[in-house]
Structure formats: C-alpha cells, structure tokens
Design an enzyme around this catalytic site. Structure first.
Site, mmCIF file in Angstrom:
data_model
loop_
_atom_site.group_PDB
_atom_site.id
_atom_site.type_symbol
_atom_site.label_atom_id
_atom_site.label_comp_id
_atom_site.label_asym_id
_atom_site.label_seq_id
_atom_site.Cartn_x
_atom_site.Cartn_y
_atom_site.Cartn_z
ATOM 1 N N ASP A 55 34.140 32.812 47.569
ATOM 2 C CA ASP A 55 35.360 32.367 48.247
ATOM 3 C C ASP A 55 35.375 32.653 49.742
ATOM 4 O O ASP A 55 36.130 32.033 50.484
ATOM 5 C CB ASP A 55 36.585 33.047 47.621
ATOM 6 N N ASP B 216 39.017 33.565 52.751
ATOM 7 C CA ASP B 216 39.923 33.809 51.623
ATOM 8 C C ASP B 216 40.644 35.140 51.851
ATOM 9 O O ASP B 216 41.405 35.278 52.783
ATOM 10 C CB ASP B 216 39.142 33.787 50.310
ATOM 11 N N ASP C 181 40.018 41.807 47.960
ATOM 12 C CA ASP C 181 40.475 41.348 46.648
ATOM 13 C C ASP C 181 39.885 42.260 45.583
ATOM 14 O O ASP C 181 38.690 42.577 45.619
ATOM 15 C CB ASP C 181 40.025 39.906 46.380
ATOM 16 N N ARG D 38 50.844 38.883 51.470
ATOM 17 C CA ARG D 38 49.950 39.605 50.554
ATOM 18 C C ARG D 38 49.415 40.906 51.145
ATOM 19 O O ARG D 38 48.221 41.063 51.357
ATOM 20 C CB ARG D 38 48.788 38.725 50.103
#
Length: 451
Positions: free
Chosen positions: A249, A273, A277, A329
């Site tokens: 990603d 991205d 993560d 986020r």
C-alpha cells in the site's frame, strides 16, 4: 594552718571527682542519644510528658503510639532506601539533574555522554504495551555501510536489506548519513533493532518497512517519508526464503500479525497510505516520541470491523507530536485496547481519534489544540456507527487539556476491567506535554555528548 590547707585540698579533689563523674554521665547520655541506641526510651518519655497530667498513661499506650510510625516490613524500607541512593548516584553520574526532561524513555538513556558505547541500553528503556520489545539487544552490531538496494532477492552485505533478513538477533547501526531508496518492501526478520542515532538516515521515495509475522522489533531514529506502493515482485524475507509479493500500500511502517514492536523517535510524513498501520492480530506495541506531519490517514490500528482477532490488540501511543498538515486517524482503532497518553495534538482537519467495532480508548494527559474550523473541534469520531451502538463503547478522557474549543465525547459505562487492559503506564500532567514531546522525532545525537 597546714591542717586547713590539707582539708581544702581534699575537698577540692573530691569536688573535682564528682564534677568529672557528672560530666561523664552527661556525655554518656548524649552519646546514647546520638547513636540512636536509646531513642525509643527518649520518645516514650516525650510522649508521657506530653500527656495531660490528670490522664493515666500506660506503657502499652505509649507502645501503640510508637507503632503507628513503624512499618510492616523494615527490610523492604531498607531496600527502597538503598535503591533510591543507587538511582540518585547513577543519575548524578549521567547528568540527570541537568538534562532530565520528565520523559521516562529519554531520561533512561539520553543523559549518558557515552550513549554510543551503550547503545543497547535503549532496549531496557521501553514503556507501555511494547515495553518488552528487546530488538537485537542480545546480538552483535551490524553496520550499514551501503545505501543501495539493487537486488531485493540477493541483497549485498553491508546494506540494510541484508541486515534485516538475517536469522540472528542484530543491532543495526549506520556508518554515515544516507538516503536509502528501497525498490521493494523492507521485510524484517525477528529480533532486530534499526538504530539511526548519530546520523541522518532517510528511507524515502520508494518502498518502506514491513514487520510481518515476526516479534521483537525496535525502530529508532529514522526519517521515513514519501513511501510509494510497490510489489508484484520477488522479495527476500529471510536468509532461507524469498517469494512473490503482491502490491504493497505504501505505508511508512506496516505491522502485520506481529508482536513486541517499539517505534520510537522517528519522523514520518508524506506516504501513499498510512504512516503506521498495525493489523491482523498484532499486539504489544508502543508508538512513542515520533513526529507525524503532512499526511491524511495517519495511523490505522485494526484490520477490519469483521476481523475479530484484533480484539487482543494492545497499543500504547505516548509522547508523540502530531504536527502540521495532518487530517485524521491519530489513531483510527478497531476492536482492541488503546492507551493514548501525553501526546501533543497541534493539528487535525477532520478529527484526532476515531474508531469502530467497539475499541476501548483510554485518553490521558494529552494536549488537544482544535483547528479554527468550528465544525472540526471534536477530538473523537465514531466511524460509520449509529449512536445507539457506540454509546456502550468504553472511551474516556482523563486529565486531557482541551484548547481552542476542542472537546472529547466520552461513552460507555467505564468498566474497570476494560480500562485496565487499556492502561499501560502512568500519565503525567498535561501541563508537562510541551516538555515531554519537545524532542519528538529523530534526535541530533553526536559522539561523546549527551544526546
């Protein structure tokens, strides 16, 4: 006349003896009091004399009063005092009284002018859910001397790719400043530390880091930015295995099915991205002292609403600076337990902390500065979930500083067991956040100087 003189001498000698005896008794009393051997008797007398003269006071009463000042385990107190002295001595040696910041990670190692000779001390300074990540502490040093990444299947010795795929624990350092442009994901093996202290090391303009199905990883001191999607290529993940990788990603750091991971003092920005993560059952993670900037979807923690294995996820997000150009986020959570503690949020455009699928979020001692946009003052966002569902989720704000109209929408009944699993360290006052996060990002460490 002679007889009178003899009597006078005899009297004088006797008086002198009595005086000497009195002085000796007094001196003995002083000595007894000074060496503490009769302190308990002195204290009893003081207590007795302080009582009302009409009140009958027994020895048992006095003993009871004194026992209130006693401790259950004297040996424990001795050990505590000894430890306190050792700590104080060591801190003086390292200059803690002149350079300590209140940041417990940094104060553990940064004040040592010989930090470059004691690099592995860092592995003992972790906090939060990822505190047991030891990286390559128990292995040898590996020095990266070559910034090239010509062949992701057969990497050259001296490159970062050759270092991270080795089977043994390694503490990976660098010989100079360098920019590393990776052709494909840097797939790491277990028990590795990447330690860029002392040099300006960038991983940029290509693929970035993948931590997949491994354990005990420390990433410290890197500039990671402008990461791009890569893949549909062969990539080596260990000395004995390489295989086909589908499209990545473009995350700065992708944590996939891994545990005991610590990401500390990095700068992350401008990636295709996410910046960090963590998905697919990853847990025991600490993300600390990083500087995040210029990015949309900063941090995703949890694979999907339907992937319930992420219920075991525990992540500590501490002492980070969420800076310019961030949108949302910080983090966005699913299912697990998330301790967001003593971070400095100076920019967001949509929201700071979001989630779905009933995560537990424990926000403590953070500083939230809302944007000028009056429609974006809320710190929190429940993503694609009706209020009837999220009202039962355990989200709380404790000791947070809300500025420029920022507000946190709490929810849930506050189940103590749930918050216990979302608590990983003691929060400091939000008034200290500026000092604690002032060195977020890679540090300008130089040899023979405190870092």
């Amino acid at each position: 006349m002679a007889m009178a003189s003899k009597k006078w001498l005899s009297f004088s000698f006797s008086f002198l003896l009595i005086l000497l005896l009195l002085v000796g008794v007094y001196a003995a009393g002083v000595q007894q009091s000074n060496d503490g051997s009769d302190t308990r008797t002195v204290e009893k007398e003081q207590l007795l004399s302080s009582e009302n003269s009409t009140m009958a006071v027994s020895l048992e009463d006095v003993e009871e009063k004194l026992s209130k000042h006693a401790v259950d385990d004297p040996e424990e107190v001795v050990a505590m005092v000894a430890q306190s002295i050792r700590n104080s001595t060591e801190r003086r040696k390292l200059g803690y009284f002149s350079c300590g910041t209140g940041n417990p990670i940094d104060d553990c190692w940064r004040c040592d002018p010989n930090w470059q000779k004691n690099r592995k001390r860092l592995a003992d300074c972790g906090i939060g859910f990822g505190r047991n990540a030891i990286g390559g502490r128990d292995g040898r040093y590996y020095v990266v001397t070559d910034n090239r990444d010509d062949d992701p299947v057969n990497p050259r010795p001296g490159t970062i790719r050759h270092a991270v795929i080795q089977e043994e624990p390694l503490w990976i350092v660098f010989s100079r400043d360098m920019v590393i442009q990776l052709k494909q994901e840097l797939i790491m093996n277990s028990f590795k530390t990447i330690d860029a202290r002392g040099y300006n090391v960038h991983i940029a303009n290509g693929a970035c880091l993948t931590i997949q199905f491994v354990t005990n990883i420390i990433i410290h001191g890197l500039h990671i930015h402008d990461c791009k999607p890569t893949g549909n290529a062969m990539v080596r993940s260990s000395t004995t295995h390489f295989g086909w990788r589908t499209m990545a990603d473009g995350d700065a750091i992708s944590i996939f099915g891994s545990s005991h991971v610590w990401v500390d003092h990095n700068s992350l920005s401008h990636c295709a991205d996410g910046l960090v993560d963590a998905v697919m059952g990853s847990t025991a993670i600490t993300i600390s002292n990083n500087h995040f900037a210029h990015h949309n979807e900063v941090m995703l923690l949890g694979h999907s609403d339907s992937y319930t294995k992420d219920k075991q996820m525990q992540v500590t997000i501490a002492y980070n600076h969420f800076g310019e150009g961030l949108i949302q986020r910080m983090p966005r959570c699913r299912h697990g337990y998330f301790h967001v503690v003593n971070n400095d949020y100076t920019h967001w455009e949509m929201y700071a902390i979001g989630g779905s699928a009933n995560p537990t979020i424990n926000s403590q001692g953070n500083r939230y500065l809302a944007p000028a946009n009056r429609f974006a003052k809320e710190v929190t966002k429940r993503v694609d979930t009706a209020a009837g569902q999220w009202k039962g989720w355990n989200w709380r704000s404790s000791g947070d500083l809300m500025l420029n109209g920022a507000y946190f929408t709490p929810s849930g009944a506050g189940a103590s067991a749930s918050y216990a699993r979302a608590s990983s360290l003691g929060a400091k006052s939000s008034s200290m956040v500026g000092a604690i996060t002032s060195s977020a990002g890679p540090l300008a460490c130089r040899r023979s100087r405190t870092c």
